[in-house]
Design an enzyme around this catalytic site. Structure first.
Site, PDB file in Angstrom:
ATOM      1  N   CYS A  17     -53.252 -11.729   5.270  1.00  0.00           N
ATOM      2  CA  CYS A  17     -54.502 -11.109   4.836  1.00  0.00           C
ATOM      3  C   CYS A  17     -54.295 -10.372   3.510  1.00  0.00           C
ATOM      4  O   CYS A  17     -54.177 -11.017   2.480  1.00  0.00           O
ATOM      5  CB  CYS A  17     -55.047 -10.222   5.949  1.00  0.00           C
ATOM      6  SG  CYS A  17     -56.831 -10.001   5.846  1.00  0.00           S
TER       7      CYS A  17
ATOM      8  N   HIS B  22     -55.127 -13.917  10.519  1.00  0.00           N
ATOM      9  CA  HIS B  22     -54.031 -13.179  11.164  1.00  0.00           C
ATOM     10  C   HIS B  22     -53.375 -14.055  12.229  1.00  0.00           C
ATOM     11  O   HIS B  22     -53.792 -14.020  13.396  1.00  0.00           O
ATOM     12  CB  HIS B  22     -54.573 -11.906  11.822  1.00  0.00           C
ATOM     13  CG  HIS B  22     -54.988 -10.868  10.846  1.00  0.00           C
ATOM     14  ND1 HIS B  22     -54.183  -9.810  10.482  1.00  0.00           N
ATOM     15  CD2 HIS B  22     -56.129 -10.737  10.128  1.00  0.00           C
ATOM     16  CE1 HIS B  22     -54.817  -9.068   9.592  1.00  0.00           C
ATOM     17  NE2 HIS B  22     -55.996  -9.606   9.358  1.00  0.00           N
TER      18      HIS B  22
ATOM     19  N   GLU C  91     -50.726 -13.658  13.792  1.00  0.00           N
ATOM     20  CA  GLU C  91     -50.024 -12.879  14.833  1.00  0.00           C
ATOM     21  C   GLU C  91     -50.846 -12.733  16.114  1.00  0.00           C
ATOM     22  O   GLU C  91     -50.292 -12.596  17.197  1.00  0.00           O
ATOM     23  CB  GLU C  91     -49.613 -11.496  14.302  1.00  0.00           C
ATOM     24  CG  GLU C  91     -50.729 -10.490  14.028  1.00  0.00           C
ATOM     25  CD  GLU C  91     -51.356 -10.613  12.651  1.00  0.00           C
ATOM     26  OE1 GLU C  91     -51.245 -11.702  12.032  1.00  0.00           O
ATOM     27  OE2 GLU C  91     -51.975  -9.641  12.176  1.00  0.00           O
TER      28      GLU C  91
HETATM   29  N1  LIG Z   1     -56.993  -7.171   7.272  1.00  0.00           N
HETATM   30  C1  LIG Z   1     -56.708  -7.084   5.990  1.00  0.00           C
HETATM   31  O1  LIG Z   1     -55.558  -7.157   5.563  1.00  0.00           O
HETATM   32  C2  LIG Z   1     -57.855  -6.838   5.057  1.00  0.00           C
HETATM   33  C3  LIG Z   1     -57.515  -7.127   3.621  1.00  0.00           C
HETATM   34  C4  LIG Z   1     -58.495  -6.550   2.642  1.00  0.00           C
HETATM   35  N2  LIG Z   1     -58.461  -5.117   2.655  1.00  0.00           N
HETATM   36  C5  LIG Z   1     -59.892  -7.091   2.915  1.00  0.00           C
HETATM   37  O2  LIG Z   1     -60.720  -6.387   3.415  1.00  0.00           O
HETATM   38  O3  LIG Z   1     -60.143  -8.243   2.649  1.00  0.00           O
END
Ligand SMILES: NC(=O)CC[C@H](N)C(=O)O
Length: 341
Positions: free
Chosen positions: A187, A314, A316
């Site tokens: 992310c 994600h 994970e």
């Molecule tokens: N879950 C995250 O890593 C979010 C990444 C970033 N802050 C976004 O909002 O896109």
């Protein structure tokens, strides 16, 4: 079902058995074990499954319930205890001393490490300590952070929000990219890898995410909600979404067993600016996974690198013991010289 030390078992069991509505057979004692995967085995040994069936009225008299099938669990729990060969992963985050904030990532790393017979060592690297300012203000912390990063077999930059420590994460991605050290960016960890590539390789010095600089001259990561851009609230792209592989000979597609698509979970507002994608691809960064519209970038890879992967999703969250996330498996395999197998 509280945990007691092994020696306290009989005494605690008898004490609890006198409480109303309990009985000795309904008391399960989970003493300390060498790893958490022994717990189901302790439950089985104390016939906890039979006690639960009886309490719920599901126990059929005269019909003996099947023995729980735990041979795979048993094998994994004892293999875990015997792991010797370490794999060191640097976790570069806004580390505050609460490792529970990264629990899913830690578990996913563990599932992959056990599957590949490696003893997981996680080195926590506070991203702020990697920054140039730390060299002046907190030189000991700076030395320590760089020492850990340079000593790691692999680097993981997890998700995050806000701009504190972002420059340190960018430096960690740069270190991994330039030194052929396996990298998994999740992310925000993917977004900063894209920013780093734009700044260092494409010489776009002003490249940034509009999350950190709303007026960025080269906005390579931008606000891309699924709903309205002006509507307040509910702007997060959340939950399971489909990623389609664009090429089948990339590392991530192979790790996902050459599937055409994968469903993984999301939690973000910002994404790679789709209008800059062809420029990035010309400069050598591949966007090997995209959503169904082709406008949302889901997976990046550097084809020339040992393992340099970033995901907007994600992975994970879908990792399980015995079913590690393919991309975590890729990171650990690359970090322990097993990727080619
Ligand atoms: N879950 C995250 O890593 C979010 C990444 C970033 N802050 C976004 O909002 O896109």
């Amino acid at each position: 079902m509280p945990q007691y030390s092994a020696t306290g078992r009989k005494c605690e069991t008898e004490t609890l058995a006198v409480l109303p509505s309990s009985g000795v057979s309904n008391i399960v004692n989970l003493h300390d074990v060498t790893n958490i995967w022994h717990i189901p085995l302790l439950l089985r040994d104390q016939r906890a499954h039979e006690a639960i069936l009886k309490v719920l009225g599901l126990w059929c008299v005269g019909k003996v319930p099947q023995e729980p099938k735990l041979s795979e669990w048993t094998e994994r729990a004892s293999r875990f205890d015997k792991l010797k060969s370490p794999v060191r992963i640097a976790m570069v985050g806004k580390y505050t001393g609460i490792s529970d904030s990264y629990l899913s990532i830690l578990k996913a790393l563990l599932h992959a490490s056990v599957a590949l017979d490696r003893k997981l060592v996680v080195d926590w690297v506070p991203s702020c300590d990697l920054e140039d300012s730390a060299a002046v203000e907190t030189p000991d912390a700076y030395e320590k952070a760089w020492g850990l990063l340079k000593g790691a077999n692999g680097v993981l930059v997890p998700g995050g929000f806000g701009d504190r420590g972002v420059q340190g994460k960018i430096l960690a991605a740069k270190h991994a990219r330039e030194n052929n050290v396996p990298y998994l960016g999740i992310c925000l960890g993917m977004q900063i890898a894209v920013i780093e590539y734009a700044r260092s390789v494409m010489k776009l010095r002003d490249a940034n995410s509009t999350e950190f600089d709303p007026a960025a001259k080269t906005p390579c990561v931008i606000f891309m909600p699924e709903g309205s851009k002006t509507h307040m609230g509910a702007t997060m792209r959340l939950g399971s979404r489909r990623t389609f592989f664009q090429v089948n000979n990339c590392k991530s597609a192979k790790l996902y067993a050459n599937a055409n698509y994968v469903d993984e979970r999301h939690r973000h507002r910002y994404e790679v600016n789709p209008d800059m994608v062809s420029e990035f691809e010309k400069a050598g960064l591949s966007f090997v996974g995209r959503d169904e519209s082709g406008r949302r970038m889901e997976i990046i890879e550097l084809p020339t690198h040992k393992f340099f992967v970033g995901t907007q999703f994600h992975p994970e969250f879908n990792s399980r013991p015995g079913k590690p996330s393919p991309l975590f498996l890729g990171l650990i395999a690359a970090s322990s010289g097993q990727l080619e197998h």
